[in-house]
Design a protein around this motif. Sequence first.
Motif, mmCIF file in Angstrom:
data_model
loop_
_atom_site.group_PDB
_atom_site.id
_atom_site.type_symbol
_atom_site.label_atom_id
_atom_site.label_comp_id
_atom_site.label_asym_id
_atom_site.label_seq_id
_atom_site.Cartn_x
_atom_site.Cartn_y
_atom_site.Cartn_z
ATOM 1 N N ILE A 231 0.827 -1.199 0.000
ATOM 2 C CA ILE A 231 0.000 0.000 0.000
ATOM 3 C C ILE A 231 0.865 1.254 0.000
ATOM 4 O O ILE A 231 0.574 2.227 -0.714
ATOM 5 C CB ILE A 231 -0.961 -0.016 1.204
ATOM 6 N N PHE A 232 1.949 1.229 0.774
ATOM 7 C CA PHE A 232 2.814 2.406 0.828
ATOM 8 C C PHE A 232 3.534 2.628 -0.504
ATOM 9 O O PHE A 232 3.684 3.765 -0.966
ATOM 10 C CB PHE A 232 3.830 2.258 1.959
ATOM 11 N N GLU A 233 3.977 1.544 -1.119
ATOM 12 C CA GLU A 233 4.702 1.670 -2.385
ATOM 13 C C GLU A 233 3.773 1.955 -3.558
ATOM 14 O O GLU A 233 4.147 2.668 -4.495
ATOM 15 C CB GLU A 233 5.484 0.380 -2.663
ATOM 16 N N ARG A 234 2.549 1.382 -3.516
ATOM 17 C CA ARG A 234 1.637 1.511 -4.656
ATOM 18 C C ARG A 234 0.225 1.855 -4.194
ATOM 19 O O ARG A 234 -0.692 1.015 -4.291
ATOM 20 C CB ARG A 234 1.635 0.214 -5.475
ATOM 21 N N PRO A 235 0.028 3.064 -3.665
ATOM 22 C CA PRO A 235 -1.325 3.442 -3.243
ATOM 23 C C PRO A 235 -2.289 3.393 -4.422
ATOM 24 O O PRO A 235 -1.940 3.724 -5.552
ATOM 25 C CB PRO A 235 -1.144 4.871 -2.720
ATOM 26 N N ALA A 236 -3.524 2.962 -4.136
ATOM 27 C CA ALA A 236 -4.498 2.742 -5.205
ATOM 28 C C ALA A 236 -4.998 4.041 -5.815
ATOM 29 O O ALA A 236 -5.389 4.064 -6.975
ATOM 30 C CB ALA A 236 -5.675 1.932 -4.674
ATOM 31 N N GLY A 253 2.995 15.336 -17.175
ATOM 32 C CA GLY A 253 2.387 15.259 -18.497
ATOM 33 C C GLY A 253 1.495 14.052 -18.686
ATOM 34 O O GLY A 253 0.572 14.070 -19.499
ATOM 35 N N ALA A 254 1.750 13.010 -17.912
ATOM 36 C CA ALA A 254 0.973 11.769 -18.078
ATOM 37 C C ALA A 254 -0.241 11.695 -17.182
ATOM 38 O O ALA A 254 -1.026 10.740 -17.276
ATOM 39 C CB ALA A 254 1.885 10.586 -17.825
ATOM 40 N N GLY A 255 -0.402 12.599 -16.255
ATOM 41 C CA GLY A 255 -1.548 12.584 -15.355
ATOM 42 C C GLY A 255 -1.121 12.785 -13.910
ATOM 43 O O GLY A 255 -0.165 13.495 -13.619
ATOM 44 N N THR A 256 -1.838 12.128 -12.985
ATOM 45 C CA THR A 256 -1.575 12.275 -11.560
ATOM 46 C C THR A 256 -0.623 11.181 -11.091
ATOM 47 O O THR A 256 -0.797 10.009 -11.430
ATOM 48 C CB THR A 256 -2.886 12.188 -10.754
ATOM 49 N N ILE A 257 0.366 11.583 -10.286
ATOM 50 C CA ILE A 257 1.335 10.620 -9.773
ATOM 51 C C ILE A 257 1.519 10.843 -8.272
ATOM 52 O O ILE A 257 1.215 11.911 -7.735
ATOM 53 C CB ILE A 257 2.706 10.738 -10.471
ATOM 54 N N ALA A 258 2.001 9.794 -7.594
ATOM 55 C CA ALA A 258 2.424 9.901 -6.200
ATOM 56 C C ALA A 258 3.915 9.606 -6.143
ATOM 57 O O ALA A 258 4.396 8.652 -6.779
ATOM 58 C CB ALA A 258 1.660 8.903 -5.328
ATOM 59 N N ALA A 332 1.917 6.023 -10.822
ATOM 60 C CA ALA A 332 0.732 6.588 -11.481
ATOM 61 C C ALA A 332 -0.523 6.315 -10.684
ATOM 62 O O ALA A 332 -0.739 5.211 -10.184
ATOM 63 C CB ALA A 332 0.609 6.033 -12.891
ATOM 64 N N LEU A 333 -1.375 7.334 -10.557
ATOM 65 C CA LEU A 333 -2.656 7.219 -9.853
ATOM 66 C C LEU A 333 -3.794 7.451 -10.844
ATOM 67 O O LEU A 333 -3.645 8.235 -11.801
ATOM 68 C CB LEU A 333 -2.744 8.267 -8.740
ATOM 69 N N PRO A 334 -4.931 6.818 -10.607
ATOM 70 C CA PRO A 334 -6.072 7.100 -11.479
ATOM 71 C C PRO A 334 -6.565 8.522 -11.258
ATOM 72 O O PRO A 334 -6.545 9.043 -10.141
ATOM 73 C CB PRO A 334 -7.111 6.074 -11.039
ATOM 74 N N ASP A 335 -6.973 9.161 -12.342
ATOM 75 C CA ASP A 335 -7.537 10.498 -12.204
ATOM 76 C C ASP A 335 -8.891 10.405 -11.533
ATOM 77 O O ASP A 335 -9.642 9.418 -11.733
ATOM 78 C CB ASP A 335 -7.696 11.162 -13.584
ATOM 79 N N PRO A 336 -9.250 11.404 -10.712
ATOM 80 C CA PRO A 336 -10.553 11.377 -10.026
ATOM 81 C C PRO A 336 -11.676 11.262 -11.029
ATOM 82 O O PRO A 336 -11.637 11.833 -12.116
ATOM 83 C CB PRO A 336 -10.597 12.720 -9.280
#
Length: 337
Positions: A231-236, A253-258, A332-336
């Motif tokens: 979860i810490f390395e790859r939050p959903a 440029g590719a979107g939302t990232i953590a 990479a995170l999904p966009d809201p």
Amino acid sequence: MDSNGFRPEHRFDVELVAVTKRYGGTVAVDGVSLRIPRATYCCLLGPSGCGKTSTLRMIAGHEVISEGDVLIHDVNVTDLPPVQRGTAMMFQSYALFPHLNCLDNVAFSLKARGVPKPERHRRARDYLARVHLQDYAERLPGQLSGGQQQRVALARALITEPRILLLDEPLSALDPFLRGQVREELKRLQRELGITFIHVTHSQDEAMALADLMVIMEAGRIRQAGPPREIFERPADAFVARFIGGHNILRDGAGTIAVRADRCRLGIPEAGPHIRGRVAAVEYQGSSVRVALAVDGGPPLSVVMPDDRFFAGPVQPGEEAALTWSTRDAHALPDPA
């Protein structure tokens, strides 16, 4: 199969199947499904009002389920009373009897079941020894520290030999030093006993330290479940990344990232990705230093670095700075929606 219908070859210690809890028109838990493998330390984690305590109480049988099912050791216990579920609950307040000494507090449930005094006292002393309180058997709860009272309550819950131990924010009343000590005791006991612990907490650090399975809830639903490192390395999503802490949520440029704050750097931007801002705060944390960065038109960001690296080139609040990161550290995170 034992007298309650539980089979020893169960696949999961606990399974929630589309469990929902409504209080009038309010949905507290919304169609939650979860499988907790055998002998797991599971932490339910989330902000206040997310549904974690209601979920725990439905597993215990202290709340009526509006929809869905709870299975323990592959047996549907949805309609069973708490005493027939093979669970024990340890409450936040400990709920010790002030007029009984530690020995009789621990032995109380066995007395209620008609176990003879010599036998229940023998077993109570065994469980006091498990929590390192064998020398405190004759003391009253008022003569104990908060941490000692917590361990008496733990021994009292375990003496019934539950299949599942349920813990409702058991460390919240302790000071930070005691919290760390008791946390180690909980993990040790869970491993020694080989049973599942389901532990509700609002503390990210507590869940990260204890859990084999961490379940993050928000608005009555599970946002992510998995091992803490995963979860810490790859939050959903951005909610999980913000709630678990230690991440910056950025746009590229590719979107939302953590990007983990300890993987970010302060410095002169080169060819790689960066954001310019101004130092808002510097927090010395012993082995590390956290630098907060204010960015125009965006949420605050932070960098966590080893203390020696910070003091080799310290910055002060008000100074301009740039936060940089490597693309290989971006998740990479999904966009809201």
